[in-house]
Design an enzyme around this catalytic site. Structure first.
Site, PDB file in Angstrom:
ATOM      1  N   SER A   1      -8.631 -44.088 -23.247  1.00  0.00           N
ATOM      2  CA  SER A   1      -8.434 -43.806 -24.664  1.00  0.00           C
ATOM      3  C   SER A   1      -8.625 -45.053 -25.504  1.00  0.00           C
ATOM      4  O   SER A   1      -8.061 -46.116 -25.220  1.00  0.00           O
ATOM      5  CB  SER A   1      -7.025 -43.247 -24.903  1.00  0.00           C
ATOM      6  OG  SER A   1      -6.822 -43.009 -26.271  1.00  0.00           O
ATOM      7  N   CYS A   2      -9.446 -44.924 -26.519  1.00  0.00           N
ATOM      8  CA  CYS A   2      -9.615 -45.972 -27.529  1.00  0.00           C
ATOM      9  C   CYS A   2      -9.516 -45.319 -28.899  1.00  0.00           C
ATOM     10  O   CYS A   2     -10.365 -45.515 -29.770  1.00  0.00           O
ATOM     11  CB  CYS A   2     -10.950 -46.693 -27.368  1.00  0.00           C
ATOM     12  SG  CYS A   2     -11.093 -47.680 -25.870  1.00  0.00           S
TER      13      CYS A   2
END
EC number: 2.1.1.37
Length: 389
Positions: A83-84
């Site tokens: 996740s970014c």
């Protein structure tokens, strides 16, 4: 579809399993999934029986633990989407969001497991944020552990997914003899010999209307499958469609929806019928009405692909999630169809919108997986493209 003899893959940040599903369709053999979300892990286990899931914080997971659980001494591919979300173009960007640095554990596990290749999927915002500094940081981290990298910006619709979902893909290898290329699009400009994009109608046209019965869990299909996408979606599916549930619009959303046609959003509503806060949104600094478009309260057009399916697809005020014919948000099954999950794929537990909205579209994963499969076998003979960002 893998028969269990294909190249091995470990799916980090596996979520509900969209990436594993697509890679399995491409011939890979998932060995282990890793995710901290208990609901997503339950969905993964349900749809990938026999594939163990390590359900804990990625920072606590080791390469040895993965190999021991997989029962193998090496891995061909590590795949995943750390996740970014702080770089996502949907919502507020936050450079210091701790989720932005989960990729460091992806790099660490690649270093510990030393797969022949890796595949990392993420939001396109990381490509340009701070003039590409974050992308360069990722490339440097892999270079430090001996992996060459390449990246491409892709649109899921260009690979048969009925959704205009923009993503960035990184691939890498420690093998000097393996090329780092990406598959050419299969869908898009028909004048260039490509198949047309899959439309909303082609994606969900066989699903029944909900009407006022929002909570019925199983419903008969409206028609027999029409077209290749519906045939794909219903392969090995139950006789009735599941998860095709909805909820009524709020009173405000119901009033606005009456003015919104297919392919239109909030800008289609006459100013006199807008709540005060939206009237303010309609005006620019000189006091004149804005003429640009917005996807708030947007009603999907049957003639085009859907927009990006996010975790908020049940809230029509947040984006383009109004059903094309009915005054309601799209159902879980419709969202899953737009993500290219087959109807046999069941989502269990809670937080289903998050499970679906955070997933990698299986058909995008399959297209990339088929290409990586050829590279690993040494069969990469087709004309390919490199950087498309």
């Amino acid at each position: 579809m893998s028969d269990g003899s294909g190249p091995s893959v470990v799916d980090l940040f596996c979520g509900a399993g969209g990436l594993s599903e697509g890679l399995r369709q491409a011939g890979f053999c998932p060995k282990v999934g890793v995710d901290f979300d208990s609901h997503a892990a339950a969905t993964y286990r349900h749809n990938h029986p026999g594939v163990p899931v390590i359900e804990k914080d990625i920072s606590e997971v080791t390469g040895k633990e993965i190999l021991d659980l997989a029962g193998v001494d090496h891995v061909d591919l590590i795949a995943g989407g750390p996740s970014c979300q702080g770089f996502s173009t949907h919502g507020k960007r936050m450079q210091d969001d701790p989720r932005n640095f989960l990729f460091e554990h992806f790099v660490r596990l690649v270093n510990e497991l030393r797969p022949r290749m890796f595949l990392m999927e993420n939001v396109k915002g990381m490509l340009t944020y701070n003039k590409g500094a974050f992308r360069r940081q990722i490339e440097a981290a892999f270079e430090e552990i001996g992996y060459r990298t390449n990246f491409a910006q892709v649109v899921a619709a260009d690979y048969g997914v009925p959704q205009l979902r923009h993503r960035i893909l990184f691939i890498g290898t420690c093998d000097d003899h393996l090329p780092l290329t990406f598959p050419n699009p299969t869908h898009g400009d028909v004048e260039k010999g490509l198949r047309p994009h899959v439309t909303v109608e082609e994606a969900i046209g066989d699903l029944p209307s909900i009407g006022q019965d929002f909570l019925q869990e199983y419903r008969a299909y409206r028609t027999a499958p029409r077209g290749p996408y519906q045939v794909y979606s219903r392969s090995n599916a139950p006789q009735k469609v599941s998860m095709h549930v909805g909820r009524p619009l709020s009173p405000q959303a119901s009033k606005l929806a009456k003015f919104i046609g297919q392919g239109e959003g909030l800008r289609a509503v006459p100013v006199d019928h807008l709540p005060e806060r939206f009237k303010r949104m309609r005006r620019i600094s000189n006091g004149q009405l804005r003429r640009d478009c917005t996807t708030l309260y947007h009603r999907l057009s049957t003639e085009r692909p859907a927009y990006t399916i996010t975790c908020n697809y049940k809230n029509v005020a947040s984006g383009p999630f109004l059903h094309p014919h009915e005054d309601r948000s799209i159902s879980h099954r419709e969202a899953a169809r737009f993500m290219s999950f087959p109807d046999r794929y069941e989502f269990v537990g809670a937080a289903i919108p998050r499970q679906i909205g955070n997933a990698v579209p299986p058909l995008l994963a399959r297209a990339v997986g088929e290409h990586l499969f050829e590279i690993l076998r040494g069969d990469d003979q087709r004309d390919q493209h490199y950087h498309v960002a």
